[in-house]
Design an enzyme around this catalytic site. Sequence first.
Site, PDB file in Angstrom:
ATOM      1  N   SER A 177       0.824  -1.232  -0.142  1.00 39.61           N
ATOM      2  CA  SER A 177      -0.150  -0.127  -0.034  1.00 39.61           C
ATOM      3  C   SER A 177       1.013   1.249   0.017  1.00 39.61           C
ATOM      4  O   SER A 177       2.142   1.067   0.177  1.00 39.61           O
ATOM      5  CB  SER A 177      -0.877  -0.052   1.326  1.00 39.61           C
ATOM      6  OG  SER A 177      -2.339  -0.214   0.959  1.00 39.61           O
ATOM      7  N   ARG A 178       0.310   2.430  -0.069  1.00 39.58           N
ATOM      8  CA  ARG A 178       1.271   3.718  -0.216  1.00 39.58           C
ATOM      9  C   ARG A 178       1.793   3.749   1.088  1.00 39.58           C
ATOM     10  O   ARG A 178       2.942   4.291   1.537  1.00 39.58           O
ATOM     11  CB  ARG A 178       0.444   4.870  -0.456  1.00 39.58           C
ATOM     12  CG  ARG A 178       0.385   4.898  -1.842  1.00 39.58           C
ATOM     13  CD  ARG A 178      -0.609   5.987  -2.332  1.00 39.58           C
ATOM     14  NE  ARG A 178      -1.800   6.079  -1.683  1.00 39.58           N
ATOM     15  CZ  ARG A 178      -3.041   6.742  -2.318  1.00 39.58           C
ATOM     16  NH1 ARG A 178      -2.683   7.647  -2.959  1.00 39.58           N
ATOM     17  NH2 ARG A 178      -3.976   6.641  -1.587  1.00 39.58           N
ATOM     18  N   ARG A 236      -9.613  -2.420 -10.903  1.00 37.30           N
ATOM     19  CA  ARG A 236      -9.853  -1.804 -12.343  1.00 37.30           C
ATOM     20  C   ARG A 236      -9.141  -2.481 -13.374  1.00 37.30           C
ATOM     21  O   ARG A 236      -7.742  -2.749 -13.055  1.00 37.30           O
ATOM     22  CB  ARG A 236      -9.743  -0.532 -12.167  1.00 37.30           C
ATOM     23  CG  ARG A 236     -10.755   0.451 -11.390  1.00 37.30           C
ATOM     24  CD  ARG A 236     -12.245   0.495 -12.422  1.00 37.30           C
ATOM     25  NE  ARG A 236     -12.954   1.333 -11.676  1.00 37.30           N
ATOM     26  CZ  ARG A 236     -14.063   0.682 -10.874  1.00 37.30           C
ATOM     27  NH1 ARG A 236     -14.188  -0.535 -10.440  1.00 37.30           N
ATOM     28  NH2 ARG A 236     -14.861   1.463 -10.165  1.00 37.30           N
ATOM     29  N   GLU A 265     -12.822  -3.045 -21.011  1.00 44.01           N
ATOM     30  CA  GLU A 265     -14.144  -3.449 -20.548  1.00 44.01           C
ATOM     31  C   GLU A 265     -15.436  -2.635 -21.311  1.00 44.01           C
ATOM     32  O   GLU A 265     -15.171  -1.368 -21.601  1.00 44.01           O
ATOM     33  CB  GLU A 265     -14.430  -2.955 -19.062  1.00 44.01           C
ATOM     34  CG  GLU A 265     -15.137  -3.688 -18.280  1.00 44.01           C
ATOM     35  CD  GLU A 265     -15.044  -3.617 -17.156  1.00 44.01           C
ATOM     36  OE1 GLU A 265     -13.989  -3.676 -16.410  1.00 44.01           O
ATOM     37  OE2 GLU A 265     -16.288  -3.299 -16.309  1.00 44.01           O
ATOM     38  N   HIS A 283     -17.769  -8.207 -14.190  1.00 46.77           N
ATOM     39  CA  HIS A 283     -17.693  -6.944 -13.268  1.00 46.77           C
ATOM     40  C   HIS A 283     -18.770  -7.071 -12.002  1.00 46.77           C
ATOM     41  O   HIS A 283     -19.671  -6.234 -12.225  1.00 46.77           O
ATOM     42  CB  HIS A 283     -18.097  -5.565 -14.121  1.00 46.77           C
ATOM     43  CG  HIS A 283     -17.151  -4.377 -13.250  1.00 46.77           C
ATOM     44  ND1 HIS A 283     -16.401  -3.506 -13.708  1.00 46.77           N
ATOM     45  CD2 HIS A 283     -17.268  -4.213 -11.824  1.00 46.77           C
ATOM     46  CE1 HIS A 283     -16.246  -2.412 -12.920  1.00 46.77           C
ATOM     47  NE2 HIS A 283     -16.493  -2.887 -11.737  1.00 46.77           N
TER      48      HIS A 283
HETATM   49  P1  NAP Z   1      -9.822   2.609  -0.629  1.00 48.62           P
HETATM   50  O1  NAP Z   1     -10.261   2.239   0.699  1.00 48.62           O
HETATM   51  O2  NAP Z   1      -9.295   4.010  -1.101  1.00 48.62           O
HETATM   52  O3  NAP Z   1      -8.269   1.655  -0.703  1.00 48.62           O
HETATM   53  C1  NAP Z   1      -7.664   1.884  -1.679  1.00 48.62           C
HETATM   54  C2  NAP Z   1      -6.172   1.298  -1.097  1.00 48.62           C
HETATM   55  O4  NAP Z   1      -5.194   1.237  -2.465  1.00 48.62           O
HETATM   56  C3  NAP Z   1      -5.607   2.235  -0.226  1.00 48.62           C
HETATM   57  O5  NAP Z   1      -4.901   1.348   0.907  1.00 48.62           O
HETATM   58  C4  NAP Z   1      -4.408   3.002  -0.745  1.00 48.62           C
HETATM   59  O6  NAP Z   1      -3.084   2.868  -0.092  1.00 48.62           O
HETATM   60  C5  NAP Z   1      -4.113   2.044  -1.805  1.00 48.62           C
HETATM   61  N1  NAP Z   1      -3.297   2.481  -3.094  1.00 48.62           N
HETATM   62  C6  NAP Z   1      -3.854   3.833  -3.706  1.00 48.62           C
HETATM   63  N2  NAP Z   1      -2.973   4.089  -4.741  1.00 48.62           N
HETATM   64  C7  NAP Z   1      -2.013   3.228  -4.724  1.00 48.62           C
HETATM   65  C8  NAP Z   1      -0.668   3.038  -5.342  1.00 48.62           C
HETATM   66  N3  NAP Z   1      -0.377   3.844  -6.330  1.00 48.62           N
HETATM   67  N4  NAP Z   1       0.186   1.706  -4.976  1.00 48.62           N
HETATM   68  C9  NAP Z   1      -0.310   1.036  -3.944  1.00 48.62           C
HETATM   69  N5  NAP Z   1      -1.456   1.165  -3.367  1.00 48.62           N
HETATM   70  C10 NAP Z   1      -2.159   2.131  -3.357  1.00 48.62           C
HETATM   71  O7  NAP Z   1     -10.826   2.021  -1.739  1.00 48.62           O
HETATM   72  P2  NAP Z   1     -11.772   0.776  -1.411  1.00 48.62           P
HETATM   73  O8  NAP Z   1     -13.000   1.141  -1.259  1.00 48.62           O
HETATM   74  O9  NAP Z   1     -10.894  -0.428  -0.894  1.00 48.62           O
HETATM   75  O10 NAP Z   1     -11.761   0.351  -3.227  1.00 48.62           O
HETATM   76  C11 NAP Z   1     -10.557  -0.062  -4.040  1.00 48.62           C
HETATM   77  C12 NAP Z   1     -10.958   0.166  -5.437  1.00 48.62           C
HETATM   78  O11 NAP Z   1     -11.785  -1.209  -5.813  1.00 48.62           O
HETATM   79  C13 NAP Z   1     -12.049   1.455  -6.001  1.00 48.62           C
HETATM   80  O12 NAP Z   1     -11.369   2.532  -5.999  1.00 48.62           O
HETATM   81  C14 NAP Z   1     -12.517   0.697  -7.101  1.00 48.62           C
HETATM   82  O13 NAP Z   1     -11.724   0.983  -8.345  1.00 48.62           O
HETATM   83  C15 NAP Z   1     -12.329  -0.821  -6.950  1.00 48.62           C
HETATM   84  N6  NAP Z   1     -13.608  -1.489  -7.005  1.00 48.62           N
HETATM   85  C16 NAP Z   1     -14.046  -2.323  -7.660  1.00 48.62           C
HETATM   86  C17 NAP Z   1     -15.347  -3.206  -7.699  1.00 48.62           C
HETATM   87  C18 NAP Z   1     -15.765  -4.139  -8.743  1.00 48.62           C
HETATM   88  O14 NAP Z   1     -16.842  -4.154  -8.805  1.00 48.62           O
HETATM   89  N7  NAP Z   1     -14.843  -4.950  -9.194  1.00 48.62           N
HETATM   90  C19 NAP Z   1     -16.080  -2.557  -6.492  1.00 48.62           C
HETATM   91  C20 NAP Z   1     -15.761  -1.639  -5.735  1.00 48.62           C
HETATM   92  C21 NAP Z   1     -14.635  -1.162  -5.963  1.00 48.62           C
HETATM   93  P3  NAP Z   1      -3.016   3.995   1.244  1.00 48.62           P
HETATM   94  O15 NAP Z   1      -4.232   3.383   2.207  1.00 48.62           O
HETATM   95  O16 NAP Z   1      -1.953   3.722   1.907  1.00 48.62           O
HETATM   96  O17 NAP Z   1      -3.255   5.405   0.811  1.00 48.62           O
END
Ligand code: NAP
Length: 316
Positions: A177-178, A236, A265, A283
Site C-alpha cells: 500500500s502507499r 480496475r 471493458e 464486473h
Molecule cells: P480505498 O479504501 O481507498 O483503498 C485503496 C487502497 O489502495 C488504499 O489502501 C491505498 O493505499 C492503496 N493505493 C492507492 N494508490 C496506490 C498505489 N499507487 N500503490 C499501492 N497502493 C495504492 O478503496 P476501496 O474502497 O478499498 O476500493 C478500492 C478500489 O476497488 C476502488 O477504487 C474501485 O476502483 C475498486 N472496486 C471495484 C469493484 C468491482 O466491482 N470490481 C467494486 C468496488 C470497488 P493507502 O491507504 O496507503 O493510501
Amino acid sequence: MKLLIARPMTSAVEARARAEFDVEIRENTMPMSQQEMLSALAEFDVVVPTLGDQFSAQVFGDADKPRCKLLANFGVGYNHIDVDAARSAGLEVTNTPGAVTDATADIAMTLLLTTARRAGEGERLVRSGQWQGWHPTQMLGHHVSGKRVGIVGMGRIGQAIARRCHFGFGMQVAYQSRSAKDLDFPAEFMPQLQSLAASVDFLVLAVPGGAETRHLIDAHILEAVSPSAILINIARGEVVDEAALISALQSGQIAGAGLDVYEFEPSVPQVLCDMENVTLLPHLGTATEEVRSSMGHMALDNVAAFVAGRTLPNPV
Ligand code: NAP
C-alpha cells in the site's frame, strides 16, 4: 433542483429519488455519450453518473459555465471522472465508499477459489456431458488453505479480503500500500511490489484505478510472480497490462488469473475466453440488490446534503 440519474436503479432507490427530488432517470444501461454528458451538465443541477461515464477534462472544457454543481458518483471508484477538471469547472464530486466493501471482497474470494480449484472448468465439463467420473488425479487444482496471499492496496476492500483469507482460510497475509496499516490481524507490509509479487501464491489487486496505478502490474512484475501463482483483479482493468498478462498466461509464467474487470471493458480478448485457467466475471463486484440499493441511497444522501446546503458526506 433538477437531478439526472444516469442509469436505471433498484426500485427502492428509484422510489426514493422520485419522492425526494425532481428527477429524470435515464433508461439506457449503456454509458452516456459525450453529447449526453454535455447536455446533462447544461440542463441539470446534480448528476448521478457511474462507471463508464467518461467525464474527462475535454467534457468539462466543452461545457460552457455548467449548470451542474455536483457529480454524486454511484460507486466507490471514480477514475472515469477527471476530478481536478470537474473542480475547475465549479463542480463537487462525491462517491459511495464502504457500501461496496464486503460484496467486492466476496467476489475476490469467489475468483480466488474458482480459479485455484478449477471450478469454472469443472462446471463447463459437467455441463458438456463429457465428465467420465471421479478418480484420484482428476482435475487437480491449487490448495488454498494456509497459502500466502499478497494484497495490493490494503484499503477497505483489501482489508476485507485479507480478513477473509486470514480468518476463513488460515492464509498468511502480506500486502503493499502507499502506507503501512495498523491491523487487527497478522499481515506483513512489503513496500516493494516486485518482492511481494515474488513471495506469494495469490496476488490480489484492490487499488483504485487512474493514472497513478495504470499498468501497476506489467510484464516486469509478472516476471517476478511464481509460475504456480494466481493473479486476482477486482480493482480496475487498467491496473493490469492485459497484453502482458496474456503473454504471462500463455508462456506459463503465471498459473492462472481471476478477473472481474478488464482493460478495455466490456471487451474481453478472445484469447482469454479460450483459456481454461482463467475465471472471467462481468464486473460483478457489487452486484447484489442490497449493495446496489445501499450505494444508491448513499449517492442520494450526498444529493440531499447538497440540496440542503449541508456538508457533503462523501466528498472525494
Ligand atoms: P480505498 O479504501 O481507498 O483503498 C485503496 C487502497 O489502495 C488504499 O489502501 C491505498 O493505499 C492503496 N493505493 C492507492 N494508490 C496506490 C498505489 N499507487 N500503490 C499501492 N497502493 C495504492 O478503496 P476501496 O474502497 O478499498 O476500493 C478500492 C478500489 O476497488 C476502488 O477504487 C474501485 O476502483 C475498486 N472496486 C471495484 C469493484 C468491482 O466491482 N470490481 C467494486 C468496488 C470497488 P493507502 O491507504 O496507503 O493510501
